[in-house]
Design a protein around this motif. Structure first.
Motif, PDB file in Angstrom:
ATOM      1  N   GLU A 146      42.964  53.004  16.430  1.00 17.91           N
ATOM      2  CA  GLU A 146      41.915  53.760  16.556  1.00 17.91           C
ATOM      3  C   GLU A 146      40.754  53.142  17.392  1.00 17.91           C
ATOM      4  O   GLU A 146      40.099  53.563  18.216  1.00 17.91           O
ATOM      5  N   ARG A 147      40.498  51.983  16.634  1.00 12.05           N
ATOM      6  CA  ARG A 147      39.469  51.096  17.321  1.00 12.05           C
ATOM      7  C   ARG A 147      39.759  50.805  18.758  1.00 12.05           C
ATOM      8  O   ARG A 147      38.711  50.777  19.609  1.00 12.05           O
ATOM      9  N   LEU A 148      40.723  50.442  19.083  1.00 11.82           N
ATOM     10  CA  LEU A 148      41.271  50.049  20.393  1.00 11.82           C
ATOM     11  C   LEU A 148      41.021  51.133  21.407  1.00 11.82           C
ATOM     12  O   LEU A 148      40.295  50.883  22.421  1.00 11.82           O
ATOM     13  N   ARG A 149      41.130  52.203  20.922  1.00 10.46           N
ATOM     14  CA  ARG A 149      40.728  53.568  21.844  1.00 10.46           C
ATOM     15  C   ARG A 149      39.435  53.786  21.863  1.00 10.46           C
ATOM     16  O   ARG A 149      38.936  54.053  22.939  1.00 10.46           O
ATOM     17  N   SER A 150      38.604  53.287  20.868  1.00 11.85           N
ATOM     18  CA  SER A 150      37.344  53.515  20.899  1.00 11.85           C
ATOM     19  C   SER A 150      36.651  52.504  21.868  1.00 11.85           C
ATOM     20  O   SER A 150      35.705  52.859  22.654  1.00 11.85           O
ATOM     21  N   LEU A 151      37.055  51.278  21.804  1.00 12.15           N
ATOM     22  CA  LEU A 151      36.730  50.220  22.621  1.00 12.15           C
ATOM     23  C   LEU A 151      36.923  50.595  24.367  1.00 12.15           C
ATOM     24  O   LEU A 151      36.093  50.355  25.276  1.00 12.15           O
ATOM     25  N   VAL A 152      38.061  51.267  24.463  1.00  6.98           N
ATOM     26  CA  VAL A 152      38.383  51.927  26.022  1.00  6.98           C
ATOM     27  C   VAL A 152      36.976  52.721  26.356  1.00  6.98           C
ATOM     28  O   VAL A 152      36.744  52.725  27.478  1.00  6.98           O
ATOM     29  N   ASP A 153      36.790  53.732  25.582  1.00  9.14           N
ATOM     30  CA  ASP A 153      35.825  54.687  25.819  1.00  9.14           C
ATOM     31  C   ASP A 153      34.547  54.073  25.914  1.00  9.14           C
ATOM     32  O   ASP A 153      33.662  54.196  26.975  1.00  9.14           O
ATOM     33  N   THR A 154      34.277  52.984  25.221  1.00  8.68           N
ATOM     34  CA  THR A 154      32.971  52.246  25.558  1.00  8.68           C
ATOM     35  C   THR A 154      33.134  51.327  26.715  1.00  8.68           C
ATOM     36  O   THR A 154      31.849  51.263  27.488  1.00  8.68           O
ATOM     37  N   TRP A 155      34.176  51.004  27.137  1.00  8.05           N
ATOM     38  CA  TRP A 155      34.365  50.042  28.235  1.00  8.05           C
ATOM     39  C   TRP A 155      33.889  50.991  29.610  1.00  8.05           C
ATOM     40  O   TRP A 155      33.214  50.606  30.525  1.00  8.05           O
ATOM     41  N   LYS A 156      34.353  52.240  29.449  1.00  4.23           N
ATOM     42  CA  LYS A 156      34.190  53.312  30.544  1.00  4.23           C
ATOM     43  C   LYS A 156      32.750  53.598  30.740  1.00  4.23           C
ATOM     44  O   LYS A 156      32.412  53.914  31.866  1.00  4.23           O
ATOM     45  N   GLY A 157      32.240  53.576  29.666  1.00  2.28           N
ATOM     46  CA  GLY A 157      30.556  53.799  29.601  1.00  2.28           C
ATOM     47  C   GLY A 157      29.747  52.728  30.292  1.00  2.28           C
ATOM     48  O   GLY A 157      28.468  52.880  30.530  1.00  2.28           O
ATOM     49  N   LEU A 158      30.603  51.271  30.539  1.00  2.00           N
ATOM     50  CA  LEU A 158      29.482  50.199  30.955  1.00  2.00           C
ATOM     51  C   LEU A 158      29.494  50.247  32.509  1.00  2.00           C
ATOM     52  O   LEU A 158      30.811  50.569  33.155  1.00  2.00           O
ATOM     53  N   PRO A 159      28.737  49.787  33.202  1.00  2.00           N
ATOM     54  CA  PRO A 159      28.763  49.426  34.586  1.00  2.00           C
ATOM     55  C   PRO A 159      29.507  48.568  34.959  1.00  2.00           C
ATOM     56  O   PRO A 159      29.819  47.546  34.136  1.00  2.00           O
ATOM     57  N   ARG A 160      30.246  48.526  36.228  1.00  2.00           N
ATOM     58  CA  ARG A 160      30.878  47.592  36.745  1.00  2.00           C
ATOM     59  C   ARG A 160      30.432  46.366  37.025  1.00  2.00           C
ATOM     60  O   ARG A 160      28.911  46.396  37.722  1.00  2.00           O
ATOM     61  N   LEU A 161      31.098  45.282  36.908  1.00  2.00           N
ATOM     62  CA  LEU A 161      30.593  43.844  37.320  1.00  2.00           C
ATOM     63  C   LEU A 161      30.952  43.748  38.929  1.00  2.00           C
ATOM     64  O   LEU A 161      31.620  44.509  39.588  1.00  2.00           O
ATOM     65  N   ASP A 162      30.997  42.365  39.401  1.00  2.00           N
ATOM     66  CA  ASP A 162      31.536  42.257  40.667  1.00  2.00           C
ATOM     67  C   ASP A 162      32.831  42.263  40.247  1.00  2.00           C
ATOM     68  O   ASP A 162      33.615  42.053  39.338  1.00  2.00           O
ATOM     69  N   ARG A 163      33.589  42.633  41.395  1.00  2.00           N
ATOM     70  CA  ARG A 163      35.060  42.842  41.334  1.00  2.00           C
ATOM     71  C   ARG A 163      35.837  41.810  40.671  1.00  2.00           C
ATOM     72  O   ARG A 163      36.727  42.143  39.871  1.00  2.00           O
ATOM     73  N   LYS A 164      35.773  40.670  41.155  1.00  2.00           N
ATOM     74  CA  LYS A 164      36.404  39.538  40.326  1.00  2.00           C
ATOM     75  C   LYS A 164      36.388  39.420  38.795  1.00  2.00           C
ATOM     76  O   LYS A 164      37.383  39.498  38.325  1.00  2.00           O
ATOM     77  N   SER A 165      35.051  39.395  38.560  1.00  2.00           N
ATOM     78  CA  SER A 165      34.789  39.364  37.121  1.00  2.00           C
ATOM     79  C   SER A 165      35.229  40.690  36.352  1.00  2.00           C
ATOM     80  O   SER A 165      35.800  40.418  35.235  1.00  2.00           O
ATOM     81  N   ASP A 166      35.139  41.647  36.902  1.00  2.00           N
ATOM     82  CA  ASP A 166      35.411  42.983  36.181  1.00  2.00           C
ATOM     83  C   ASP A 166      37.043  42.871  36.231  1.00  2.00           C
ATOM     84  O   ASP A 166      37.633  43.224  34.888  1.00  2.00           O
ATOM     85  N   ASP A 167      37.635  42.713  37.267  1.00  2.00           N
ATOM     86  CA  ASP A 167      39.135  42.673  37.181  1.00  2.00           C
ATOM     87  C   ASP A 167      39.625  41.736  36.024  1.00  2.00           C
ATOM     88  O   ASP A 167      40.902  41.855  35.533  1.00  2.00           O
TER      89      ASP A 167
END
Length: 409
Positions: A146-167
């Motif tokens: 359940e916590r991992l699913r919550s972390l995915v939702d949190t990740w989606k709400g954060l802005p993207r970084l530069d492509r290399k770092s984000d990937d």
């Protein structure tokens, strides 16, 4: 010839504006008086003043981009430099110069803000990755999932970084989730394999118990049954849909043998009466474990009580269902607590619970039909025995239905 502080019109109708670099030609005027000419070009100046004022306001109060602001400034500067207005053009140039500085400062401020936001987003995503990698090693299957699913939702709400770092960060994050899912799947696959092995072992033990049920070699056979019971306990639990049926057959085979032995050893009634008293005391001790609070402590206490129970020996036949029923009630409560704990960590349990419920309902319906047939045939002994079995199956069915309710079904 007419003039004002910032401009004049000569006798030929040429209009001039005064600047720090000297007079500049504004244009020619032949349609009216010199005053009208100056008034016309002064209005054009006022128009530039208004436009510059509006741009200053937009720069200060809106999110106008630096690129658009610079384009607007250049357009206004071009008009000011064209000298097609009468007024303090140098003051307008100074305001435009100042506006350029303001836009540049705002751009640097936004750049710094974006850099700060990017750093904050990077830190947040690095924290998410670190937590996900830690959770990947957890054995708390439900909570960690359940916590991992919550972390995915949190990740989606954060802005993207530069492509290399984000990937790179997403790859680590995704890998942690995959590793957890793989471990969880392997864990439950191992549990299923253990339960399947327990089922095979118990089916063999049931066959051996049923083969011994007709023996009259009381001592050795009783010892064999004790050995079978030890193997039964060591085998662990089978799948829920098989466990109760196997146990009923296993216990039923023992009942046949020990009932026959009891009829031969009728003279031991006095001893069995004392055994009954001791087992009633143990049943009372076991009942004090309810309701189950600390499952581990209750299991250990019940195991101790059960070992003393097994050491006591048999009780009078007519008293046995009641006193054993008390112990079985406590044992079922402990098993239910174990099952509840297991279900909380087993996402496949709902389907199994539904299957078990269907099987138990079918078994209950079948027993009811058999009881009716036995009554119709006048076989009260068989009917009574089936009634007792029906009670056990009905209780298990009720538990299964209750389990489905826990799943919201």
């Amino acid at each position: 010839m007419s003039s004002d502080p910032w401009g004049r019109v000569d006798e030929t109708g040429t209009v001039y504006v005064r600047t720090a670099d000297g007079e500049q030609v504004v244009g020619s005027w032949a349609a009216g008086s010199p005053e009208e000419a100056l008034a016309y070009f002064e209005r054009k100046y006022e128009g530039l003043v208004v436009e510059i004022g509006l741009l200053e306001k937009r720069v200060q109060t809106t999110d106008l981009s630096a690129k658009d602001a610079q384009a607007a400034i250049a357009h206004l500067r071009e008009q000011v430099d064209a000298h097609h207005a009468v007024g303090d053009l140098d003051a307008l140039r100074q305001r435009l110069d100042k506006l350029v500085q303001t836009v540049e400062a705002r751009r640097e401020e936004r750049k710094a803000q974006r850099a700060k936001q990017s750093d904050e987003a990077r830190k947040a995503k690095e924290d998410l990755v670190a937590e996900a990698e830690q959770l990947a090693q957890s054995d708390q299957w439900r909570a960690a999932g359940e916590r991992l699913r919550s972390l995915v939702d949190t990740w989606k709400g954060l802005p993207r970084l530069d492509r290399k770092s984000d990937d790179e960060l997403w790859h680590r994050f995704s890998h942690a989730r995959s590793a957890f899912s793989k471990r969880r799947k392997a864990h439950f696959a191992q549990l299923d394999a253990q339960r399947e092995e327990a089922r095979r072992i118990k089916e063999r033990l049931v066959a051996e118990a049923e083969a011994l049920s007709g023996s009259t070699d009381w001592g050795p056979t009783a010892a064999q049954y004790r050995d079978l019971m030890a193997q039964w306990k060591a085998a662990g639990r089978a799948q829920r849909e098989h466990e109760d049926d196997l146990w009923n057959r296993f216990r039923g085979a023992q009942d046949v043998f020990f009932a026959a032995r009891s009829s031969v050893f009728a003279e031991r009634d006095a001893e069995q009466s004392e055994n009954l008293k001791l087992k009633e005391e143990l049943a009372e001790e076991a009942e004090k474990l309810l309701p189950i609070g600390d499952l581990k402590a209750a299991r250990a206490a019940f195991r101790s009580i059960n070992e003393r129970w097994e050491a006591i020996g048999h009780v009078p036949r007519d008293a046995r269902p009641k006193v054993e029923g008390r112990m079985h009630a406590v044992e079922r409560a402990i098993q239910e607590a174990e099952e509840a704990e297991w279900r909380r960590t087993n996402p496949e349990a709902r389907a199994r619970a539904e299957g078990l419920t269907g099987q138990l309902q079918a078994a209950v319906d079948k027993l009811k039909t058999q009881i009716e047939q036995a009554r119709a045939q006048g076989n009260s002994s068989k009917a009574d025995k089936l009634e007792r079995e029906l009670e056990g199956r009905q209780a298990l069915l009720d538990q299964a239905l209750k389990g489905l309710q826990e799943f919201g079904g």
